[in-house]
Motif scaffolding. Structure first.
Motif, PDB file in Angstrom:
ATOM      1  N   LEU A 202       0.830  -1.310   0.216  1.00  0.00           N
ATOM      2  CA  LEU A 202       0.150   0.139  -0.049  1.00  0.00           C
ATOM      3  C   LEU A 202       0.920   1.267  -0.153  1.00  0.00           C
ATOM      4  CD1 LEU A 202      -2.837   1.173   0.005  1.00  0.00           C
ATOM      5  CD2 LEU A 202      -2.885   1.038   2.451  1.00  0.00           C
ATOM      6  N   ILE A 203       2.242   1.140   0.426  1.00  0.00           N
ATOM      7  CA  ILE A 203       3.108   2.252   0.491  1.00  0.00           C
ATOM      8  C   ILE A 203       3.600   2.730  -0.692  1.00  0.00           C
ATOM      9  CG2 ILE A 203       4.990   0.807   0.717  1.00  0.00           C
ATOM     10  CD1 ILE A 203       6.249   3.147   2.762  1.00  0.00           C
ATOM     11  N   GLU A 204       3.264   4.122  -1.223  1.00  0.00           N
ATOM     12  CA  GLU A 204       3.832   4.826  -2.278  1.00  0.00           C
ATOM     13  C   GLU A 204       4.782   5.744  -1.851  1.00  0.00           C
ATOM     14  OE1 GLU A 204       0.899   5.405  -5.633  1.00  0.00           O
ATOM     15  OE2 GLU A 204      -0.300   5.346  -4.181  1.00  0.00           O
ATOM     16  N   ILE A 205       5.906   5.938  -2.541  1.00  0.00           N
ATOM     17  CA  ILE A 205       7.000   6.876  -2.117  1.00  0.00           C
ATOM     18  C   ILE A 205       6.622   8.394  -2.240  1.00  0.00           C
ATOM     19  CG2 ILE A 205       9.454   7.569  -2.173  1.00  0.00           C
ATOM     20  CD1 ILE A 205       9.756   4.309  -2.450  1.00  0.00           C
ATOM     21  N   ASP A 206       6.271   8.964  -1.419  1.00  0.00           N
ATOM     22  CA  ASP A 206       6.190  10.345  -1.502  1.00  0.00           C
ATOM     23  C   ASP A 206       6.987  11.364  -0.653  1.00  0.00           C
ATOM     24  OD1 ASP A 206       4.218  10.455  -3.748  1.00  0.00           O
ATOM     25  OD2 ASP A 206       2.460   9.765  -2.176  1.00  0.00           O
ATOM     26  N   SER A 207       7.518  10.610   0.427  1.00  0.00           N
ATOM     27  CA  SER A 207       8.269  11.168   1.575  1.00  0.00           C
ATOM     28  C   SER A 207       9.533  10.244   1.853  1.00  0.00           C
ATOM     29  CB  SER A 207       7.546  11.511   2.609  1.00  0.00           C
ATOM     30  OG  SER A 207       7.105  10.285   3.179  1.00  0.00           O
ATOM     31  N   MET A 208      10.384  10.853   2.492  1.00  0.00           N
ATOM     32  CA  MET A 208      11.794  10.236   2.834  1.00  0.00           C
ATOM     33  C   MET A 208      11.285   9.018   4.035  1.00  0.00           C
ATOM     34  SD  MET A 208      14.141  10.817   1.096  1.00  0.00           S
ATOM     35  CE  MET A 208      15.211   9.603   2.240  1.00  0.00           C
ATOM     36  N   THR A 209      10.072   9.206   4.770  1.00  0.00           N
ATOM     37  CA  THR A 209       9.771   8.312   5.595  1.00  0.00           C
ATOM     38  C   THR A 209       9.181   7.083   4.755  1.00  0.00           C
ATOM     39  OG1 THR A 209       8.875   9.674   7.244  1.00  0.00           O
ATOM     40  CG2 THR A 209       8.052   7.667   7.480  1.00  0.00           C
ATOM     41  N   ASP A 210       8.477   7.381   4.058  1.00  0.00           N
ATOM     42  CA  ASP A 210       7.964   6.294   2.887  1.00  0.00           C
ATOM     43  C   ASP A 210       9.271   5.521   2.184  1.00  0.00           C
ATOM     44  OD1 ASP A 210       5.410   7.354   3.060  1.00  0.00           O
ATOM     45  OD2 ASP A 210       5.504   8.485   1.575  1.00  0.00           O
ATOM     46  N   TRP A 211      10.312   6.414   1.862  1.00  0.00           N
ATOM     47  CA  TRP A 211      11.420   5.668   1.301  1.00  0.00           C
ATOM     48  C   TRP A 211      12.090   4.880   2.270  1.00  0.00           C
ATOM     49  CZ3 TRP A 211      13.328   7.369  -3.438  1.00  0.00           C
ATOM     50  CH2 TRP A 211      14.576   6.752  -3.916  1.00  0.00           C
ATOM     51  N   LYS A 212      12.209   5.096   3.464  1.00  0.00           N
ATOM     52  CA  LYS A 212      12.984   4.201   4.388  1.00  0.00           C
ATOM     53  C   LYS A 212      12.049   2.813   4.428  1.00  0.00           C
ATOM     54  CE  LYS A 212      15.389   7.967   6.661  1.00  0.00           C
ATOM     55  NZ  LYS A 212      15.843   9.048   7.938  1.00  0.00           N
ATOM     56  N   ILE A 213      10.897   3.109   4.748  1.00  0.00           N
ATOM     57  CA  ILE A 213       9.995   1.764   4.867  1.00  0.00           C
ATOM     58  C   ILE A 213      10.281   0.996   3.572  1.00  0.00           C
ATOM     59  CG2 ILE A 213       7.759   1.006   5.179  1.00  0.00           C
ATOM     60  CD1 ILE A 213       7.238   3.711   6.937  1.00  0.00           C
ATOM     61  N   ALA A 214      10.114   1.536   2.427  1.00  0.00           N
ATOM     62  CA  ALA A 214       9.849   0.777   1.366  1.00  0.00           C
ATOM     63  C   ALA A 214      11.482   0.050   1.253  1.00  0.00           C
ATOM     64  CB  ALA A 214       9.939   1.647   0.279  1.00  0.00           C
ATOM     65  N   GLU A 215      12.558   0.878   1.500  1.00  0.00           N
ATOM     66  CA  GLU A 215      13.790   0.142   1.493  1.00  0.00           C
ATOM     67  C   GLU A 215      13.938  -0.959   2.408  1.00  0.00           C
ATOM     68  OE1 GLU A 215      18.106   1.860   0.292  1.00  0.00           O
ATOM     69  OE2 GLU A 215      17.329   2.862   2.150  1.00  0.00           O
ATOM     70  N   GLU A 216      13.387  -1.037   3.678  1.00  0.00           N
ATOM     71  CA  GLU A 216      13.403  -2.156   4.365  1.00  0.00           C
ATOM     72  C   GLU A 216      12.726  -3.213   3.846  1.00  0.00           C
ATOM     73  OE1 GLU A 216      15.240  -2.576   7.255  1.00  0.00           O
ATOM     74  OE2 GLU A 216      16.352  -0.797   7.109  1.00  0.00           O
ATOM     75  N   LEU A 217      11.542  -2.937   3.447  1.00  0.00           N
ATOM     76  CA  LEU A 217      10.714  -3.951   2.900  1.00  0.00           C
ATOM     77  C   LEU A 217      11.169  -4.699   1.727  1.00  0.00           C
ATOM     78  CD1 LEU A 217       7.168  -2.231   3.168  1.00  0.00           C
ATOM     79  CD2 LEU A 217       7.961  -3.953   4.431  1.00  0.00           C
ATOM     80  N   LEU A 218      11.990  -3.789   0.726  1.00  0.00           N
ATOM     81  CA  LEU A 218      12.584  -4.498  -0.454  1.00  0.00           C
ATOM     82  C   LEU A 218      13.738  -5.418   0.126  1.00  0.00           C
ATOM     83  CD1 LEU A 218      13.036  -1.565  -2.952  1.00  0.00           C
ATOM     84  CD2 LEU A 218      11.842  -3.637  -3.173  1.00  0.00           C
ATOM     85  N   ALA A 219      14.537  -4.981   1.300  1.00  0.00           N
ATOM     86  CA  ALA A 219      15.807  -5.884   1.769  1.00  0.00           C
ATOM     87  C   ALA A 219      15.069  -6.999   2.379  1.00  0.00           C
ATOM     88  CB  ALA A 219      16.379  -5.091   2.548  1.00  0.00           C
ATOM     89  N   SER A 220      14.152  -7.007   2.998  1.00  0.00           N
ATOM     90  CA  SER A 220      13.578  -8.221   3.729  1.00  0.00           C
ATOM     91  C   SER A 220      12.923  -8.873   2.994  1.00  0.00           C
ATOM     92  CB  SER A 220      12.340  -7.349   4.685  1.00  0.00           C
ATOM     93  OG  SER A 220      11.769  -8.430   5.434  1.00  0.00           O
ATOM     94  N   ARG A 221      12.283  -8.497   1.672  1.00  0.00           N
ATOM     95  CA  ARG A 221      11.606  -9.433   0.706  1.00  0.00           C
ATOM     96  C   ARG A 221      12.712 -10.364   0.180  1.00  0.00           C
ATOM     97  NH1 ARG A 221       7.920  -7.000  -3.968  1.00  0.00           N
ATOM     98  NH2 ARG A 221       9.996  -6.691  -4.837  1.00  0.00           N
ATOM     99  N   LEU A 222      13.895  -9.487  -0.491  1.00  0.00           N
ATOM    100  CA  LEU A 222      14.957 -10.417  -0.912  1.00  0.00           C
ATOM    101  C   LEU A 222      15.576 -11.264   0.053  1.00  0.00           C
ATOM    102  CD1 LEU A 222      16.574  -7.536  -2.674  1.00  0.00           C
ATOM    103  CD2 LEU A 222      15.300  -9.231  -3.855  1.00  0.00           C
ATOM    104  N   LYS A 223      15.813 -11.057   1.162  1.00  0.00           N
ATOM    105  CA  LYS A 223      16.445 -11.880   2.183  1.00  0.00           C
ATOM    106  C   LYS A 223      15.399 -13.195   2.394  1.00  0.00           C
ATOM    107  CE  LYS A 223      18.900  -8.386   4.276  1.00  0.00           C
ATOM    108  NZ  LYS A 223      19.511  -7.631   5.662  1.00  0.00           N
ATOM    109  N   LYS A 224      13.965 -13.145   2.460  1.00  0.00           N
ATOM    110  CA  LYS A 224      13.280 -13.892   2.850  1.00  0.00           C
ATOM    111  C   LYS A 224      13.217 -15.023   1.697  1.00  0.00           C
ATOM    112  CE  LYS A 224      10.195 -11.691   6.089  1.00  0.00           C
ATOM    113  NZ  LYS A 224       8.881 -11.283   6.344  1.00  0.00           N
TER     114      LYS A 224
END
Length: 385
Positions: A202-224
């Motif tokens: 649901l997250i769309e990147i419009d702020s740096m807070t969104d950015w940090k959350i999306a980056e963590e989610l991407l890293a987590s998905r790849l590792k899983k």
């Protein structure tokens, strides 16, 4: 049925300066959805932008696929007030409406996967909808501005497991038939199908807070997605892995780099035990080419900026998987591969962000035995297989 996608990008962004080119997990934001699109059922993906740097990047980095193109977007359709639909209409006109299905992909949704894109396309191809889009089923209670609830009874609050939730558009993937788009000039129209994606998308990147959350989610998905198996390939960066990151320059340009001879012997031992060695670097260095020729490393790829996209291409060409790969990297442009491969290594002098995400931090620094240490670790690890 020709399926064409448009990824509209603007050079300017008010929320995050240079957002589309800014690196998230070591890659430009737009490259995440673009790479997933390349390996989908789409026939053509066009990056539609007013940014010449992005167009140049596309031409240099995606030469290995005929599916990706870049087109220049007019200034009128790249302003803050221009709608996405106006850009879609301009794009369709530029290609003379040469498509049967038009798919809109949003760079601000980097969690979009190949499977999501294919599922939306299937809504049109197989289920015969006129258009389709991605949604998220959220179990949040929503309210009107006047203090009245929208989707539940405040006196009979349902348990989460009994609550159907609310379907919300997540802005990731849209698709429409040519007939529907010509008629409506809109991303969705006619009989509309819905394709659910996970709630975290649901997250769309419009702020740096969104950015940090999306980056963590991407890293987590790849590792899983990692699964342990025998390692068949060792992929290495060069500067900061083979070398200590230093380079000597003269007035004529690059003069010298220092390599550790013991690393070369370690790689030779790997090859003798049926492991393939792959070198991938963002630099286009004649010195590196000469050294890799001396080491007899045939799979040497120079000038690769988007290492994750190219490695996906390499994996497909070799009919293998990321789980069969080990990777040694030291800086942010290695991050996606560090998170994705079966086993990842970082020299002891790598950047902190890489060491935080690597599976194994080597005791040796680069150019002082780091590669040799990784080679010996891999040999011992593969003995169990």
């Amino acid at each position: 049925m020709k399926k064409t996608a448009i990824i509209p990008l603007r050079k300017d962004s008010k929320g995050i300066q240079g957002k589309n080119k800014k690196k998230i997990l070591g890659r430009p934001l737009f490259s995440w959805v673009l790479t997933e699109a390349v390996f989908s059922d789409l026939d053509e993906i066009v990056v539609f932008t007013d940014d010449p740097e992005i167009i140049d990047f596309i031409h240099k980095e995606y030469y290995w696929t005929s599916k990706v193109k870049a087109l220049l977007r007019s200034d009128d359709n790249a302003t803050d007030t221009a709608s996405t639909e106006s850009a879609m209409v301009e794009f369709a006109g530029q290609i003379n409406y040469d498509f049967d299905v038009l798919c809109l992909l949003q760079a601000t949704s980097p969690l979009t996967t190949t499977a999501d894109i294919n599922a939306v396309l299937s809504k049109i191809e197989t289920e015969k909808y006129d258009s389709a889009l991605t949604v998220v089923n959220t179990h949040r209670f929503s309210w009107n501005a006047d203090g009245t609830p929208q989707n539940y009874d405040v006196y009979n609050r349902p348990r989460r497991q009994d609550f159907e939730g609310l379907l919300i558009e997540n802005g990731a993937v849209y698709a429409t038939t040519k007939t529907a788009f010509v008629s409506s000039k809109n991303r969705v129209s006619g009989k509309i199908g819905l394709q659910q994606m996970p709630e975290n998308t649901l997250i769309e990147i419009d702020s740096m807070t969104d950015w940090k959350i999306a980056e963590e989610l991407l890293a987590s998905r790849l590792k899983k997605s990692k699964k342990h198996q025998r390692i068949g390939y060792l992929v290495l960066d060069v500067d900061g892995v083979f070398t200590n990151g230093q380079v000597f320059f003269s007035a004529e340009g690059e003069l010298a780099k220092a390599f550790d001879m013991r690393d070369g012997m370690g790689l030779e031992i790997l090859r003798q035990n049926q492991l393939e060695v792959v070198v991938m670097t963002s630099e286009n260095s004649p010195l590196v080419a000469q050294r890799m020729k001396k080491l007899q490393i045939e799979n040497t790829f120079l000038g690769v900026k988007d290492k994750y996209a190219f490695l996906q291409h390499f994996v497909k060409e070799k009919n293998t998987s990321f789980n069969a790969l080990a990777y040694i990297g030291d800086d942010v442009n290695d991050l996606a591969n560090i998170c994705a491969v079966g086993w990842s290594f970082a020299p002891s002098n790598a950047t902190e962000i890489v060491k935080q995400n690597a599976d194994y931090v080597l005791t040796k620094p680069s150019a002082e035995g780091a590669i040799r240490e990784a080679c010996e670790w891999i040999m011992k690890y593969n003995e169990r297989y």
